[in-house]
Design an enzyme around this catalytic site. Sequence first.
Site, PDB file in Angstrom:
ATOM      1  CE  LYS A 166     -47.763   7.809  25.950  1.00  0.00           C
ATOM      2  NZ  LYS A 166     -47.309   6.550  26.457  1.00  0.00           N
ATOM      3  CD  GLU A 192     -50.687   5.495  17.876  1.00  0.00           C
ATOM      4  OE1 GLU A 192     -51.278   6.482  18.307  1.00  0.00           O
ATOM      5  OE2 GLU A 192     -49.565   5.146  18.289  1.00  0.00           O
ATOM      6  NE  ARG A 193     -52.705  -0.730  22.496  1.00  0.00           N
ATOM      7  CZ  ARG A 193     -51.757  -0.053  23.140  1.00  0.00           C
ATOM      8  NH1 ARG A 193     -51.585   1.233  22.885  1.00  0.00           N
ATOM      9  NH2 ARG A 193     -50.971  -0.641  24.019  1.00  0.00           N
TER      10      ARG A 193
END
Length: 461
Positions: A166, A192-193
Amino acid sequence: MADANLKPKSKQTPIGVISEIHGPVVEIYCRQLPPLRQALCASVDHETYQFEVHQHLDERHVRAITLHRTSGLQRGMPVFDTGAPLHVPVSQECLGRALNIFGEPLDDAPPIITTEFRNIRGRPLALTETVAARDVLQTGIKVIDLLCPFVRGGKTGLFGGAGVGKTVLVMEFMHAIIALHKGVSVFAGVGERIREGHELWHELQDAGVMEKSLLVFGEMDESPGVRFRIALTALTYAEYLRDTLGKEVLFLMDNVYRFIQAGSEISSLLGRMPATVGYQPTLDTEVAEVEDRISSTARGAITSVQAVYVPADDMTDPAVNAILSHLDTNVILSRSQAGKGIYPAVDPLRSGSKMMDRHILGDRHYNVAEGVREHLARYQELEDVITMLGMEELSPNDRRIVVRARKLQRYLSQPFYVTALHTGMKGASVPLDVVLKDCEDFLSGKYDDLSEDQCYMRGAM
């Protein structure tokens, strides 16, 4: 700093004081009630905290969401009114940068110096100013342009789990918009990480497209208020670039589902009764608030690609349905395709687009796409028979279809520019006319003598 205009002035009179703190929710006693969605601030030890008003409890109390970590806040702390909703500094210098929800740098570069600020809760364009999305936006990615074409100024959903490519596909879209259309990209990292953000930043620099990109991050460990509003900050920058540069703007959001989760968290903290499957009662409104601002004008276009997590692979989930109703193109990434080594791992039979219409695409594109789908669908039907009995038991016509379908399946794989350093394969971008010509040749039997390996991971035939 970018939020200097929001810091309380030394002689300014506070509008109230903090009376209660419940995690990221702060209750404020006010002498005069500020409007809903107003940005408030407090300062302690040279650090500024910002809040967004979400509820009026009575004549004197409001409930606000903290846009920072709450450590350091205490009861009785004076709160000041900024006089407006949350604003961010906008300038063309924002390109090539990584910013947070306030427009402050995350990349150790100097702050954006500008006198222009924009409200992150801007209104959608009037109907008289918008342009209908009717054109195909070519990406140079064969399977996308052929079977689920992007709509210029439209919205595309990228449905996929972990490990199916992705993020790589998102980065290739960014490269395509910059290389093919001389446009710019705005990436919204919702929840988001930090590892993912760090990798994306380095990958874009290595691919040479960072200077035409803007990354806006609301990290996973931040307040739900940040994760809930980071998409609006990124959209504000996308609108500014569309209006000032007059270019193609690719707006990427990863992940829309985390935006919905943040809204659900805030809804619970504010004491609202949950609705279907435990989601917030305001789900559809919150999704529409973001989606309706993604629009195009005669001067420039915002084309959106949104990564969507599907809970338990259930496409009937209320959150997924709320997003689906706004999309023009659905790109489904398949783990079985990735398992066969076919990248991008797009499922050609489940993916689709509202642009797949003979009157929009023209007879040639429509007929070729239908021919490819028919071959792949027939191959899928016969897979169990082939596994149990072998190819020899098929009729000569079915055997021919299976051979061509397997070659088409491999032809629709493609090496990417953004992975060239890791794979050693030079990236390929294929114009739509070439894709149509190649697929016509596959369907007519011109390449029947080629092996499957000769069709795999290449550009044009």
